[in-house]
Motif scaffolding. Structure first.
Motif, PDB file in Angstrom:
ATOM      1  N   PHE A  44      10.452 -18.706 -43.951  1.00 47.42           N
ATOM      2  CA  PHE A  44      11.774 -18.146 -43.662  1.00 47.42           C
ATOM      3  C   PHE A  44      11.981 -17.874 -42.177  1.00 47.42           C
ATOM      4  O   PHE A  44      13.082 -18.009 -41.663  1.00 47.42           O
ATOM      5  CB  PHE A  44      11.969 -16.842 -44.450  1.00 47.42           C
ATOM      6  CG  PHE A  44      12.181 -17.060 -45.924  1.00 47.42           C
ATOM      7  CD1 PHE A  44      13.391 -17.507 -46.409  1.00 47.42           C
ATOM      8  CD2 PHE A  44      11.147 -16.825 -46.823  1.00 47.42           C
ATOM      9  CE1 PHE A  44      13.596 -17.715 -47.762  1.00 47.42           C
ATOM     10  CE2 PHE A  44      11.335 -17.020 -48.181  1.00 47.42           C
ATOM     11  CZ  PHE A  44      12.557 -17.471 -48.655  1.00 47.42           C
ATOM     12  N   SER A  45      10.919 -17.474 -41.499  1.00 51.13           N
ATOM     13  CA  SER A  45      11.010 -17.176 -40.074  1.00 51.13           C
ATOM     14  C   SER A  45       9.600 -17.085 -39.512  1.00 51.13           C
ATOM     15  O   SER A  45       8.616 -17.327 -40.216  1.00 51.13           O
ATOM     16  CB  SER A  45      11.741 -15.841 -39.843  1.00 51.13           C
ATOM     17  OG  SER A  45      10.930 -14.753 -40.263  1.00 51.13           O
ATOM     18  N   ASN A  46       9.516 -16.736 -38.240  1.00 55.33           N
ATOM     19  CA  ASN A  46       8.199 -16.540 -37.614  1.00 55.33           C
ATOM     20  C   ASN A  46       7.795 -15.064 -37.595  1.00 55.33           C
ATOM     21  O   ASN A  46       6.839 -14.696 -36.895  1.00 55.33           O
ATOM     22  CB  ASN A  46       8.193 -17.100 -36.190  1.00 55.33           C
ATOM     23  CG  ASN A  46       8.998 -16.238 -35.221  1.00 55.33           C
ATOM     24  OD1 ASN A  46       9.962 -15.577 -35.623  1.00 55.33           O
ATOM     25  ND2 ASN A  46       8.620 -16.248 -33.953  1.00 55.33           N
ATOM     26  N   ILE A  47       8.490 -14.216 -38.349  1.00 49.91           N
ATOM     27  CA  ILE A  47       8.196 -12.784 -38.328  1.00 49.91           C
ATOM     28  C   ILE A  47       6.754 -12.533 -38.751  1.00 49.91           C
ATOM     29  O   ILE A  47       6.312 -12.989 -39.810  1.00 49.91           O
ATOM     30  CB  ILE A  47       9.166 -12.010 -39.242  1.00 49.91           C
ATOM     31  CG1 ILE A  47      10.572 -12.020 -38.645  1.00 49.91           C
ATOM     32  CG2 ILE A  47       8.690 -10.572 -39.459  1.00 49.91           C
ATOM     33  CD1 ILE A  47      11.621 -11.380 -39.531  1.00 49.91           C
ATOM     34  N   CYS A  48       6.025 -11.818 -37.901  1.00 51.39           N
ATOM     35  CA  CYS A  48       4.623 -11.516 -38.187  1.00 51.39           C
ATOM     36  C   CYS A  48       4.238 -10.241 -37.455  1.00 51.39           C
ATOM     37  O   CYS A  48       4.796  -9.907 -36.405  1.00 51.39           O
ATOM     38  CB  CYS A  48       3.718 -12.672 -37.759  1.00 51.39           C
ATOM     39  SG  CYS A  48       1.993 -12.468 -38.289  1.00 51.39           S
ATOM     40  N   ASN A  49       3.264  -9.534 -38.011  1.00 56.99           N
ATOM     41  CA  ASN A  49       2.782  -8.294 -37.402  1.00 56.99           C
ATOM     42  C   ASN A  49       1.425  -8.474 -36.717  1.00 56.99           C
ATOM     43  O   ASN A  49       0.823  -7.491 -36.293  1.00 56.99           O
ATOM     44  CB  ASN A  49       2.690  -7.188 -38.462  1.00 56.99           C
ATOM     45  CG  ASN A  49       1.841  -7.579 -39.661  1.00 56.99           C
ATOM     46  OD1 ASN A  49       1.699  -8.753 -39.965  1.00 56.99           O
ATOM     47  ND2 ASN A  49       1.297  -6.600 -40.361  1.00 56.99           N
ATOM     48  N   PHE A  50       0.948  -9.720 -36.604  1.00 58.26           N
ATOM     49  CA  PHE A  50      -0.325 -10.021 -35.946  1.00 58.26           C
ATOM     50  C   PHE A  50      -0.110 -10.963 -34.766  1.00 58.26           C
ATOM     51  O   PHE A  50       0.899 -11.676 -34.696  1.00 58.26           O
ATOM     52  CB  PHE A  50      -1.301 -10.690 -36.914  1.00 58.26           C
ATOM     53  CG  PHE A  50      -2.013  -9.768 -37.867  1.00 58.26           C
ATOM     54  CD1 PHE A  50      -3.121 -10.218 -38.572  1.00 58.26           C
ATOM     55  CD2 PHE A  50      -1.588  -8.461 -38.074  1.00 58.26           C
ATOM     56  CE1 PHE A  50      -3.793  -9.382 -39.453  1.00 58.26           C
ATOM     57  CE2 PHE A  50      -2.248  -7.615 -38.949  1.00 58.26           C
ATOM     58  CZ  PHE A  50      -3.356  -8.077 -39.645  1.00 58.26           C
ATOM     59  N   ARG A  51      -1.105 -10.986 -33.870  1.00 60.43           N
ATOM     60  CA  ARG A  51      -1.150 -11.956 -32.762  1.00 60.43           C
ATOM     61  C   ARG A  51      -2.480 -12.706 -32.838  1.00 60.43           C
ATOM     62  O   ARG A  51      -3.370 -12.509 -32.006  1.00 60.43           O
ATOM     63  CB  ARG A  51      -1.046 -11.245 -31.419  1.00 60.43           C
ATOM     64  CG  ARG A  51       0.294 -10.654 -31.070  1.00 60.43           C
ATOM     65  CD  ARG A  51       0.247  -9.932 -29.731  1.00 60.43           C
ATOM     66  NE  ARG A  51      -0.455  -8.657 -29.828  1.00 60.43           N
ATOM     67  CZ  ARG A  51      -0.921  -7.990 -28.777  1.00 60.43           C
ATOM     68  NH1 ARG A  51      -0.792  -8.492 -27.555  1.00 60.43           N
ATOM     69  NH2 ARG A  51      -1.532  -6.832 -28.941  1.00 60.43           N
ATOM     70  N   CYS A  52      -2.654 -13.538 -33.817  1.00 58.40           N
ATOM     71  CA  CYS A  52      -3.925 -14.233 -34.015  1.00 58.40           C
ATOM     72  C   CYS A  52      -4.197 -15.202 -32.867  1.00 58.40           C
ATOM     73  O   CYS A  52      -3.281 -15.881 -32.383  1.00 58.40           O
ATOM     74  CB  CYS A  52      -3.917 -14.982 -35.342  1.00 58.40           C
ATOM     75  SG  CYS A  52      -3.628 -13.897 -36.762  1.00 58.40           S
TER      76      CYS A  52
END
Length: 372
Positions: A104-112
């Motif tokens: 759906f989007s690139n929304i993420c709570n991590f920075r892998c």
């Protein structure tokens, strides 16, 4: 005879900015779901050209990720899809896709470390400093209007056999929950749900994903865990190892939910792969066979083929020496595929690039890879 790859006959993958592609690893565009109807994309010239090629037993150079994995005896996404959907008749082509991979989007709570801005909104600030950002906004919407998308693709969604949710991070993406609630409201809950998730959140806003999962017969969680403890937290920035353990306990009693670790195999964690596996088994985080391997192809400076020969030999010995009579055959095979891939090419000339990229990101984040 079945086509060489079933993906264009059964699968719809929606990626950045709504572009529909053959799958998540092959850059073969078919159209744009925000601009075209599902019918036009599913019956368009681009997808039909690929179908004709695969019907004729041919391959496509843009499918290199699968070809490279298969060349060393590994199991590719192509092989997985062919195996899972072999029951379907593809001549004539099904009227609608039955397998959806919706980003759906690139929304993420991590920075892998092995990720980038296109797949993680959290990466935006770092990417701006590094000059690798995609556009000038942190969030990249792939589906512009989720309600319009559901209306446009509703019939196919209701009849789907499988939904695969990845990211971004699906468990912090509201559109994912909107879709699940819509399926439940329309009594369309026979589909399998599969997730590639960092597994950090089981509640988001007013949503409780455990409540929603109760309506579906089969939910498979592929936990994106590359290492335990501090190394895992270094690779997957913002991860809290204890939170992962707590969330694992929360799903343990759910009969329809299965959990596997799904490490991305890179130079950052290959030395610790055995430790990850053994610790997860010993702590009953997984059953001995519950590992799904992702061998990283890109970015090339994280690819395990860049290791020097002596390091490859050391890792090979470490893995082989870890095998016992109790090691499942499937795990031996999966780890053998990793070793075969690692040893298939000598790309040690890229090691300085790894050192350069790692040093740059370490300085930006105030971290130090060498301590691991």
């Amino acid at each position: 005879m079945k086509p060489t790859c079933l993906n264009p006959f059964v699968h719809l993958h929606i990626s950045n900015n709504g572009i529909v592609k053959a799958c998540c690893v092959a850059n073969i565009p078919f159209g744009n779901i925000n601009e075209q109807s599902l019918k036009d994309i599913w019956n368009g010239a681009a997808i039909n050209d690929l179908r004709d090629k695969f019907r004729a037993g041919k391959t496509d150079p843009r499918c290199a990720v699968c070809h490279n994995i298969e060349a060393v005896g590994g199991k590719s996404i192509r092989m997985e899809t062919n195996e899972k959907f072999q029951h379907l008749t593809v001549d004539p082509v099904p009227n609608l896709p039955v397998y959806f991979d919706i980003r759906f989007s690139n929304i993420c709570n991590f920075r892998c470390r092995t990720c980038y801005h296109g797949a993680s909104s959290k990466w935006f600030n770092d990417a701006k400093v590094l000059g690798t950002n995609i556009g000038e906004k942190a969030i990249i919407k792939n589906i512009e209007d989720v309600q319009a998308f559901i209306k446009k693709t509703g019939k196919a969604l209701l009849e789907a056999e499988e939904f695969y949710f990845a990211g971004g991070e699906p468990l912090v993406t509201e559109e994912h929950y909107i879709l699940l609630e819509w399926l439940i409201e329309n009594k369309a809950t026979k589909a399998r749900l599969r997730y590639n998730t960092n597994f950090s959140k089981l509640q988001f806003k007013h949503y409780d994903v455990l409540q929603l999962w109760q309506h579906f017969p089969e939910v498979e969680i592929l936990g994106s865990i590359d290492a335990t403890g501090k190394l895992g937290e270094y690779i997957r920035k913002e991860m809290d190892w204890n939170s992962i353990l707590i969330n694992r306990e929360k799903i343990r009693g759910l009969p329809n939910v299965t959990f596997k670790i799904a490490p991305t195999i890179s130079v950052l964690n290959i030395h610790h792969l055995i430790n990850l596996y053994e610790e997860c088994v010993e702590n009953k985080m997984i059953e001995p066979e519950d590992v799904y391997i992702n061998i990283l192809e890109q970015p090339k400076y994280y690819n395990i083929q860049i290791l020097k020969s002596e390091e490859k030999e050391k890792i090979t010995r470490q893995i082989l020496n870890s095998f016992t009579e109790k090691t499942p055959i499937s795990i031996k095979k999966a780890f053998q595929e990793i070793m075969d891939y690692m040893n298939a090419k000598d790309r040690a000339n890229l090691w300085p690039l790894f050192e350069q990229k790692t040093k740059t990101l370490d300085e930006l984040r105030g971290e130090n890879y060498k301590k691991f």
